[in-house]
Motif scaffolding. Structure first.
Motif, PDB file in Angstrom:
ATOM      1  N   ALA A   1     -15.781  65.216  39.547  1.00 48.41           N
ATOM      2  CA  ALA A   1     -16.390  65.191  40.882  1.00 48.41           C
ATOM      3  C   ALA A   1     -15.383  64.831  41.964  1.00 48.41           C
ATOM      4  O   ALA A   1     -15.758  64.745  43.139  1.00 48.41           O
ATOM      5  N   GLY A   2     -14.133  64.586  41.595  1.00 50.91           N
ATOM      6  CA  GLY A   2     -13.102  64.406  42.614  1.00 50.91           C
ATOM      7  C   GLY A   2     -12.604  62.982  42.763  1.00 50.91           C
ATOM      8  O   GLY A   2     -13.004  62.085  42.024  1.00 50.91           O
ATOM      9  N   PRO A   3     -11.712  62.780  43.737  1.00 48.71           N
ATOM     10  CA  PRO A   3     -11.092  61.465  43.937  1.00 48.71           C
ATOM     11  C   PRO A   3     -12.094  60.358  44.253  1.00 48.71           C
ATOM     12  O   PRO A   3     -11.796  59.183  44.044  1.00 48.71           O
ATOM     13  N   LEU A   4     -13.261  60.731  44.766  1.00 43.52           N
ATOM     14  CA  LEU A   4     -14.287  59.723  45.063  1.00 43.52           C
ATOM     15  C   LEU A   4     -14.622  58.898  43.817  1.00 43.52           C
ATOM     16  O   LEU A   4     -14.836  57.679  43.899  1.00 43.52           O
ATOM     17  N   ILE A   5     -14.617  59.544  42.664  1.00 43.05           N
ATOM     18  CA  ILE A   5     -14.948  58.850  41.418  1.00 43.05           C
ATOM     19  C   ILE A   5     -13.872  57.820  41.083  1.00 43.05           C
ATOM     20  O   ILE A   5     -14.182  56.684  40.687  1.00 43.05           O
ATOM     21  N   PHE A   6     -12.603  58.212  41.275  1.00 38.71           N
ATOM     22  CA  PHE A   6     -11.511  57.263  41.029  1.00 38.71           C
ATOM     23  C   PHE A   6     -11.591  56.097  42.020  1.00 38.71           C
ATOM     24  O   PHE A   6     -11.313  54.953  41.663  1.00 38.71           O
ATOM     25  N   ALA A   7     -11.975  56.397  43.262  1.00 36.96           N
ATOM     26  CA  ALA A   7     -12.091  55.346  44.275  1.00 36.96           C
ATOM     27  C   ALA A   7     -13.209  54.372  43.910  1.00 36.96           C
ATOM     28  O   ALA A   7     -13.040  53.148  44.007  1.00 36.96           O
ATOM     29  N   ILE A   8     -14.351  54.916  43.477  1.00 35.00           N
ATOM     30  CA  ILE A   8     -15.462  54.041  43.089  1.00 35.00           C
ATOM     31  C   ILE A   8     -15.050  53.172  41.899  1.00 35.00           C
ATOM     32  O   ILE A   8     -15.339  51.969  41.853  1.00 35.00           O
ATOM     33  N   ASP A   9     -14.363  53.788  40.935  1.00 29.46           N
ATOM     34  CA  ASP A   9     -13.926  53.031  39.754  1.00 29.46           C
ATOM     35  C   ASP A   9     -12.957  51.913  40.162  1.00 29.46           C
ATOM     36  O   ASP A   9     -13.048  50.788  39.657  1.00 29.46           O
ATOM     37  N   TRP A  10     -12.058  52.210  41.096  1.00 24.20           N
ATOM     38  CA  TRP A  10     -11.079  51.196  41.539  1.00 24.20           C
ATOM     39  C   TRP A  10     -11.790  50.054  42.264  1.00 24.20           C
ATOM     40  O   TRP A  10     -11.511  48.876  42.011  1.00 24.20           O
TER      41      TRP A  10
ATOM     42  N   ILE B   1     -19.754  54.127  36.600  1.00 19.75           N
ATOM     43  CA  ILE B   1     -18.425  54.757  36.661  1.00 19.75           C
ATOM     44  C   ILE B   1     -17.411  53.691  36.256  1.00 19.75           C
ATOM     45  O   ILE B   1     -17.109  52.788  37.043  1.00 19.75           O
ATOM     46  N   ASP B   2     -16.916  53.791  35.031  1.00 18.52           N
ATOM     47  CA  ASP B   2     -16.081  52.708  34.500  1.00 18.52           C
ATOM     48  C   ASP B   2     -15.131  53.271  33.446  1.00 18.52           C
ATOM     49  O   ASP B   2     -15.539  53.536  32.320  1.00 18.52           O
TER      50      ASP B   2
ATOM     51  N   VAL C   1     -23.939  62.270  42.407  1.00 19.67           N
ATOM     52  CA  VAL C   1     -23.081  61.073  42.399  1.00 19.67           C
ATOM     53  C   VAL C   1     -23.824  59.882  43.022  1.00 19.67           C
ATOM     54  O   VAL C   1     -23.882  58.788  42.441  1.00 19.67           O
ATOM     55  N   LEU C   2     -24.411  60.108  44.190  1.00 17.34           N
ATOM     56  CA  LEU C   2     -25.129  59.015  44.853  1.00 17.34           C
ATOM     57  C   LEU C   2     -26.356  58.603  44.044  1.00 17.34           C
ATOM     58  O   LEU C   2     -26.662  57.412  43.932  1.00 17.34           O
ATOM     59  N   GLY C   3     -27.054  59.578  43.479  1.00 18.48           N
ATOM     60  CA  GLY C   3     -28.225  59.260  42.654  1.00 18.48           C
ATOM     61  C   GLY C   3     -27.843  58.419  41.447  1.00 18.48           C
ATOM     62  O   GLY C   3     -28.493  57.412  41.148  1.00 18.48           O
TER      63      GLY C   3
ATOM     64  N   TYR D   1     -11.725  70.560  44.583  1.00 16.95           N
ATOM     65  CA  TYR D   1     -11.699  69.348  43.763  1.00 16.95           C
ATOM     66  C   TYR D   1     -11.697  68.089  44.630  1.00 16.95           C
ATOM     67  O   TYR D   1     -12.386  67.118  44.326  1.00 16.95           O
ATOM     68  N   LEU D   2     -10.940  68.127  45.721  1.00 13.77           N
ATOM     69  CA  LEU D   2     -10.821  66.931  46.559  1.00 13.77           C
ATOM     70  C   LEU D   2     -12.149  66.568  47.217  1.00 13.77           C
ATOM     71  O   LEU D   2     -12.532  65.405  47.252  1.00 13.77           O
ATOM     72  N   VAL D   3     -12.834  67.564  47.759  1.00 12.44           N
ATOM     73  CA  VAL D   3     -14.145  67.338  48.392  1.00 12.44           C
ATOM     74  C   VAL D   3     -15.094  68.417  47.885  1.00 12.44           C
ATOM     75  O   VAL D   3     -14.837  69.608  48.123  1.00 12.44           O
ATOM     76  N   PRO D   4     -16.169  68.052  47.174  1.00 12.10           N
ATOM     77  CA  PRO D   4     -17.077  69.077  46.653  1.00 12.10           C
ATOM     78  C   PRO D   4     -17.554  70.027  47.758  1.00 12.10           C
ATOM     79  O   PRO D   4     -18.031  69.581  48.803  1.00 12.10           O
ATOM     80  N   GLY D   5     -17.404  71.310  47.525  1.00  7.80           N
ATOM     81  CA  GLY D   5     -17.846  72.321  48.485  1.00  7.80           C
ATOM     82  C   GLY D   5     -16.773  72.752  49.468  1.00  7.80           C
ATOM     83  O   GLY D   5     -16.889  73.815  50.082  1.00  7.80           O
ATOM     84  N   ALA D   6     -15.716  71.963  49.632  1.00  6.36           N
ATOM     85  CA  ALA D   6     -14.711  72.272  50.663  1.00  6.36           C
ATOM     86  C   ALA D   6     -13.953  73.564  50.353  1.00  6.36           C
ATOM     87  O   ALA D   6     -13.507  74.251  51.275  1.00  6.36           O
ATOM     88  N   GLY D   7     -13.829  73.907  49.088  1.00  5.17           N
ATOM     89  CA  GLY D   7     -13.142  75.148  48.737  1.00  5.17           C
ATOM     90  C   GLY D   7     -13.844  76.366  49.303  1.00  5.17           C
ATOM     91  O   GLY D   7     -13.196  77.327  49.758  1.00  5.17           O
TER      92      GLY D   7
END
Lengths: 146, 82
Positions: A78-87, A57-58, A45-47, A18-24
């Motif tokens: 998609a993980g914490p990145l989404i919360f970071a982008i929203d912030w 992302i709002d 996400v980037l696309g 969850y934290l980093v896609p694929g890291a699991g």
């Protein structure tokens, strides 16, 4: 994907997935799978944020003004990145961004929604997975095989 | 005017100006979805591009078929009934 009956609960892999896609999958010793999950989810996400801007992302959307805030829930998969982008969008770049509208906003939002849902599938797959192969002392590290 | 807009464009802050060709964006969406889904599902990553390509084409053709079906119902069938 694992064969049925050999799975055990893998909480560390699930949290990392969850934290980093694929890291699991990295923790589970599946480097090729980890790489392709990362490429697929991060590509979406980037696309999405490239197409519609980070405005897609709002979680602060007002339903009567600029759309439905509920899209943020599947995006958050998609993980914490989404919360970071929203912030960042809400508290750092709100004055600089150009709000996206119409189809471009819808398609960009859909990209990130699909990223979140697909990453959640990867999280579930990591959570119930065959344990990583044990390495014998002195043995070569496993290759990129899944 | 277009030049001014192009100069002012900042990736990720401004949306792309694809309001006329937005439906082309279905193709990269299908490709990245297929990569992520097949990465979870396949048992071997040899010739990984093959199931990704097949699934991408399936998604695109299914969406085209849905669009044609919706057009037939909304554009032809319902006006003919009404």
């Amino acid at each position: 994907m694992t064969t049925r009956g050999s799975e055990t609960f893998q909480p560390v892999a699930a949290v990392l997935a969850y934290l980093v896609p694929g890291a699991g999958y990295l923790v589970l010793g599946q480097r090729a799978r980890a790489l392709w999950v990362f490429i697929g989810v991060m590509g979406l996400v980037l696309g999405g944020t490239l197409i519609g801007g980070i405005d897609v992302i709002d979680r602060h959307r007002d339903n009567s003004v600029d759309g439905d805030p509920w899209w943020f829930i599947p995006q958050a998969g998609a993980g914490p990145l989404i919360f970071a982008i929203d912030w960042v969008r809400e508290y750092r770049l709100k004055e600089e961004i150009t709000p996206s509208i119409s189809r471009v906003n819808e398609v960009g939002t859909l990209y990130v929604v699909m990223a979140g849902m697909l990453n959640l599938i990867a999280v579930v797959d990591c959570a119930w997975h065959r344990p990583p192969p044990r390495r014998r002392p002195g043995a070569a590290p496993p290759g990129g095989a899944a | 005017m277009t030049d001014i807009l192009t100069l002012a464009y900042t990736p990720f802050l401004d949306p792309l100006d694809l309001h006329r060709g937005w439906w082309f964006l279905l193709i990269p969406l299908a490709i990245f979805m297929s990569i992520a889904w097949k990465a979870v599902r396949v048992s071997s990553f040899q010739a990984f591009w093959r199931p990704v390509l097949v699934m991408s084409l399936q998604i695109v053709f299914a969406m085209v078929a849905l669009a044609v079906g919706a057009f037939l119902v909304v554009g032809l069938l319902i006006p003919a009934l009404g």
